[in-house]
Structures are given as C-alpha cells and as structure tokens.
Design an enzyme around this catalytic site. Structure first.
Site, PDB file in Angstrom:
ATOM      1  N   LYS A 163       0.840  -1.189   0.000  1.00 14.77           N
ATOM      2  CA  LYS A 163       0.000   0.000   0.000  1.00 14.77           C
ATOM      3  C   LYS A 163       0.886   1.254   0.000  1.00 14.77           C
ATOM      4  CE  LYS A 163      -4.062  -1.934   0.092  1.00 14.77           C
ATOM      5  NZ  LYS A 163      -4.967  -1.810  -1.059  1.00 14.77           N
ATOM      6  N   GLU A 218      -0.936  -0.447  -9.150  1.00 17.78           N
ATOM      7  CA  GLU A 218      -2.359  -0.722  -8.995  1.00 17.78           C
ATOM      8  C   GLU A 218      -3.120   0.568  -8.719  1.00 17.78           C
ATOM      9  OE1 GLU A 218      -5.570  -3.315  -6.347  1.00 17.78           O
ATOM     10  OE2 GLU A 218      -3.431  -3.704  -6.135  1.00 17.78           O
ATOM     11  N   ASP A 241      -8.568  -1.624 -10.100  1.00 21.10           N
ATOM     12  CA  ASP A 241      -9.333  -2.080  -8.945  1.00 21.10           C
ATOM     13  C   ASP A 241     -10.617  -1.272  -8.811  1.00 21.10           C
ATOM     14  OD1 ASP A 241     -10.376  -2.967  -6.566  1.00 21.10           O
ATOM     15  OD2 ASP A 241      -8.646  -2.473  -5.346  1.00 21.10           O
ATOM     16  N   LYS A 265     -13.831  -8.051  -7.461  1.00 28.26           N
ATOM     17  CA  LYS A 265     -14.293  -8.060  -6.068  1.00 28.26           C
ATOM     18  C   LYS A 265     -15.800  -8.293  -6.037  1.00 28.26           C
ATOM     19  CE  LYS A 265     -10.572  -5.349  -4.066  1.00 28.26           C
ATOM     20  NZ  LYS A 265     -10.132  -4.105  -3.405  1.00 28.26           N
TER      21      LYS A 265
END
Length: 367
Positions: A163, A218, A241, A265
């Site tokens: 992250k 990402e 994402d 997801k």
C-alpha cells in the site's frame, strides 16, 4: 424450495494490524454484514458484504434497510437458479449492488446445496487444488513494510501488494517499493497500490523511479483515463481495482490498454452472478485476475475461493484470504492458508456455517 426468512447481523471485524491506505483510508475495526436466507426445506444460504469506510459508495448499515425494501421480492421466491431471482431484484430496486451481493452469494449457496454439489462445480468446476495468495502490506514506514514482507515470504507467499500514499510523499513511496523488493528478492510479484490516492504526476514519478525493479502498479488515480496515462508514461503493467466494477468499465480499461490485471471483487460487482460474468469477459480479454472482495470474514472468503478455483489457472493472478487478516473467525473449520496457497472449503454449497453465537443479536429478521 421457498425462501421463508432473511436475517442480517452486523459483526465488527478487527484487523490484526491497523491497515493504512492513501487518502486517509484505514481498516482497524470494520463492520461486516452477514446475511442468512432460510428456506422451507431447512436449508440456509449465507452471504457477506464488508465495505471499507471511504472506499466505495457502500456501508454495512445500509444492507438491512435495502433488504427490507427487497423483502417482498425475496420472501416466497425459489432460490434455485440465482440469476433469475437477481434479475427481479434488480428490476425492483436499481443500484445498491453491495447489499444485493450478499443475497446473491446466499442464493448460490442454496442452489449448490440443493444440487448436492460444492459451489465451484456450478461456476465452472475446480481447475486446480489450491490457489496462490497475495499478501497486502499496510502503508507504514518503509522498514516496517520490508519486515512484514519478509515475514510473509517465510510462510510461502510469493505475491505482495504494498500500500502506498498514506503520507502523500512520493519519495517515501519509492523507498517503500525499493525496500520491499529488497526484502523479498527477485522473482516474487510486487505491486504498489494507491487505492486511487495519487495524482497522475506523483504516480508517474514513482513508477519511473522503480521501473528497474520489476514492479506492477495498482489503481494510482481515480479515473481509468489517468491510470492509462500513468501506464503509458511509466511503461509499467497496471492492475485496475476501484474503477473496475461492471462490464462497461472493464471494456473501457481494456480499450485504454491499462488492464494488465484486474481485481474482481464480489461486492463491488454485485455478487457471484455479476462477478462470474466479469470473470468470463476477462478470460476473453486476456487480463489476469485477482479474485477477492473488499474486506470480510469467512463467508465472503469462501465465496471468492469457489469462484477463484473455477477460473482458468493461467488467468488467475491470485486470491485473497480475507478472513486471515481479521478476527473473529465466524467459522473456524474453513481452510486457512498454507505455504502461500489456499483451497476452497470442502462440502456442499459454500462449505461454511457461521456460528450465530459469535455474531450477536441480529439487526434485522424479515419473514
């Protein structure tokens, strides 16, 4: 078979380590919504949705009111063949996909139980025994992130998501990626994730500074166009994402050549039905997939593992053991990670049976 009752619990899940992301997003203790659909046959289907605060237009306390609105459509309906009932649900209440995702998962659970089959048999069949996991590393100091990466590497993990952006310092993000790469060595997959929290300029600066290290990026920016610009400017592969949430967004990202990989997801797409359609489109488009969910415990982890194991292995980048990041466990009998890999639960349906005693008093019971 008819659905006779809908029960909703809100369960606080506490991260083993506070999980920091860009733009002030964090996971410490987050509520998950657990949904049970009971039937007149005695079978029960389970679903779960756990939105991260400030992440997507979704919140756990919105699930029960949405299902109360949908109760006239759900109660009395035949759950077998989830997509037929989901079409009626979508027509009755447009939007609110996150709340519907838990219902959709529960319908697939019931359908598989009625068939006497594990859920993955209805989603394409098991393509492999176990699947690779990635380990997500909270955005803290570069040295601490390197330590976490080394610890995960010792357990067999070979894919790492670092992250970025928690302190809005692009130089610190460069150091994070350099030190994590040093910690895990050459070979393992490493990608830096801003969760939409970077400007096009800063993401490009970071990408160019680490381009020699075999890094994937990402979702640095809020729009697909900006992510595509970063992909073009850095030459680094890109995983989508937040912006990938339906068929149209997948096609747009593919057309702009910034979807080398994508996160499928479950709750973001609206459940297993929509996620399966997205999965099959990505097989055609040639994008690698991370099959996962936003956050959660054993129910949504089981669901994503069934979808993941029925995906062509060459197109499956990884899956996520969400329940391994949080406590409490709602069903301690389900599989856990081993040597960096994981398998779906055994048995029919989802293969999970959450313990109501661990979940407290329901916030809604509709019948």
């Amino acid at each position: 078979m008819k659905i006779t009752a809908i029960t909703v619990w809100l369960v606080p899940l506490t991260s083993h380590e506070t999980y920091y992301m860009a733009d002030g997003k964090a996971c410490d203790t987050v509520e998950t919504a657990i949904v049970r659909l009971q039937t007149d046959t005695g079978l029960s289907g389970w679903g779960e949705v756990c939105p991260i605060p400030h992440y997507l237009p979704a919140y756990a306390r919105g699930v029960a009111p949405a299902l109360a609105e949908l109760a006239p459509v759900i109660l009395g309906a035949d759950p077998v063949g989830p997509e037929a009932l989901m079409d009626r649900i979508d027509a009755y209440l447009p939007g609110h996909d996150y709340a519907k995702s838990a219902v959709d998962t529960a319908l697939w659970d019931l359908t598989a139980q009625a068939a006497g089959l594990p859920l993955h048999a209805l989603l394409g069949g098991a393509r492999q025994e176990t699947m690779p996991l990635y380990h997500s590393i909270t955005c803290v100091s570069p040295d601490d992130m390197a330590r976490m990466a080394r610890e995960a590497h010792k357990t067999g993990i070979r894919q790492f998501q670092a992250k970025l952006g928690a302190d809005a310092d692009w130089r610190a993000d460069v150091e994070r990626l350099i030190k994590v790469r040093e910690a895990v060595g050459d070979g393992p997959l490493l990608y830096g994730d801003w969760n939409c929290g970077a400007s096009r300029l800063d993401a490009t600066r970071v990408g160019r500074a680490v381009a020699h290290l075999d890094i994937m990026l990402e979702q640095p920016c809020r729009t697909i166009a900006d992510c595509a610009a970063v992909r073009s400017a850095t030459g680094l592969p890109m995983k989508m994402d937040e912006c990938a949430h339906d068929i149209a967004s997948l096609l747009e990202a593919h057309e702009l050549a910034c979807m080398d990989a994508v996160a499928i997801k479950l709750s973001k797409f609206g459940g297993l039905s929509a996620s399966r359609r997205a999965r099959d489109l990505c097989l055609h488009l040639g994008a690698k997939m991370c099959v996962e969910d936003t956050w959660g415990s054993d129910v949504t982890t089981a669901a994503l593992l069934h979808l993941g194991v029925s995906t062509v292995p060459a197109s499956l980048l990884n899956v996520c053991d969400l329940s391994g990041y949080v406590s409490p466990r709602l069903d301690e009998t389900v599989p856990v990670r081993k040597d960096g890999r994981i398998a779906p639960p055994e048995g029919i349906g989802l293969g999970v049976a959450p313990d109501p005693d661990r979940m407290g008093t329901p916030v809604a019971r509709l019948n």
